[in-house]
Design a protein around this motif. Structure first.
Motif: not given
Length: 265
Positions: A98-107
């Motif tokens: 989930m933290g990776g999904q949030i990373g895509f959201g930040l990008a």
């Protein structure tokens, strides 16, 4: 115990170590304690100033029950709120699952705040393939998951213990401290329509590291195809490891991440 208020939702975070800033965002149903449990803190805190964030719905952060609160854009805005509260213009970000999904959201939303981006155990696409039969199967599985959440955390624990490696006592405690309705809202929002990031990949010009376990099913499938769409990417895979085991092996992961960070900081 630092908190930041992000439009009425309190987000808990902790700071440890010294060095370039590195935000650590855990996966679904976990908390910041997982980074300590599996050895990440000991391997990182002497070289980085770590900002460990409890995602909304998890740990000591607020746990709203409405799915709208868990849209990826709002989860990403929590990280921005932490950066602002800590006085950081930008930082390195590392998210798993989930933290990776949030990373895509930040990008997608605030690429200028990312000095580098590290994503493990997550793909940029919706998890359900587009063919109607498979989508129907995924919907049934989601409904079954929601039914389990409606029965409370004892039912969630029983399901978790019936598959995969046994939970540690810490993991049991973290899991049981969750709010099942908050978890259900999170699943509903994050895996709904329009949560994919495939069109984002060519725009991710910040230094990126992507990794995954080769036995991680849908989160690994196709990685070697889509990862090359990212302009400035380093990636590695971990043979024989599934989703949970991939996070457990900080001894294999941290050295490669540390080498990457040494080049970009």
């Amino acid at each position: 115990m630092p908190y930041v208020d992000n439009q009425g939702v309190r987000i808990h975070y902790e700071i440890q170590g010294q060095g370039p800033p590195l935000v650590l965002q855990h996966g679904f149903r976990d908390s910041i304690d997982g980074w300590d449990e599996w050895g990440y803190l000991d391997r990182l805190k002497n070289d980085y100033r770590l900002y460990l964030v409890d995602a909304r719905g998890h740990g000591a952060s607020d746990k709203p029950h409405d799915p709208e609160s868990y849209e990826v854009s709002k989860l990403a805005s929590d990280i921005v709120a932490v950066l602002d509260d800590a006085g950081l213009e930008h930082g390195n970000y590392w998210g798993y699952s989930m933290g990776g999904q949030i990373g895509f959201g930040l990008a997608q939303a605030v690429p200028q705040r990312l000095h580098s981006l590290i994503i493990g155990g997550m793909r940029p696409f919706n998890p359900g393939p587009v063919d109607p039969e498979r989508q129907a199967q995924m919907q049934i599985a989601r409904e079954r998951q929601m039914e389990i959440y409606s029965q409370g955390m004892e039912a969630v624990l029983a399901q978790r213990q019936s598959s995969g490696r046994p939970l540690t006592e810490r993991e049991k405690g973290v899991l049981m401290a969750n709010d099942p309705m908050a978890l259900a809202a999170s699943v509903s929002a994050r895996y709904g329509a329009g949560t994919g990031f495939s069109g984002l990949l060519p725009t991710m010009t910040m230094p990126c590291m992507i990794y995954g376990g080769e036995e991680d099913g849908m989160f690994f499938t196709g990685l070697e195809d889509w990862v090359h769409q990212i302009p400035n990417v380093t990636y590695f895979t971990l043979p024989g490891l599934d989703h949970g085991a991939c996070f457990d092996r900080s001894d294999l992961i941290v050295p490669q991440v540390a080498e990457f960070l040494a080049k970009v900081n």
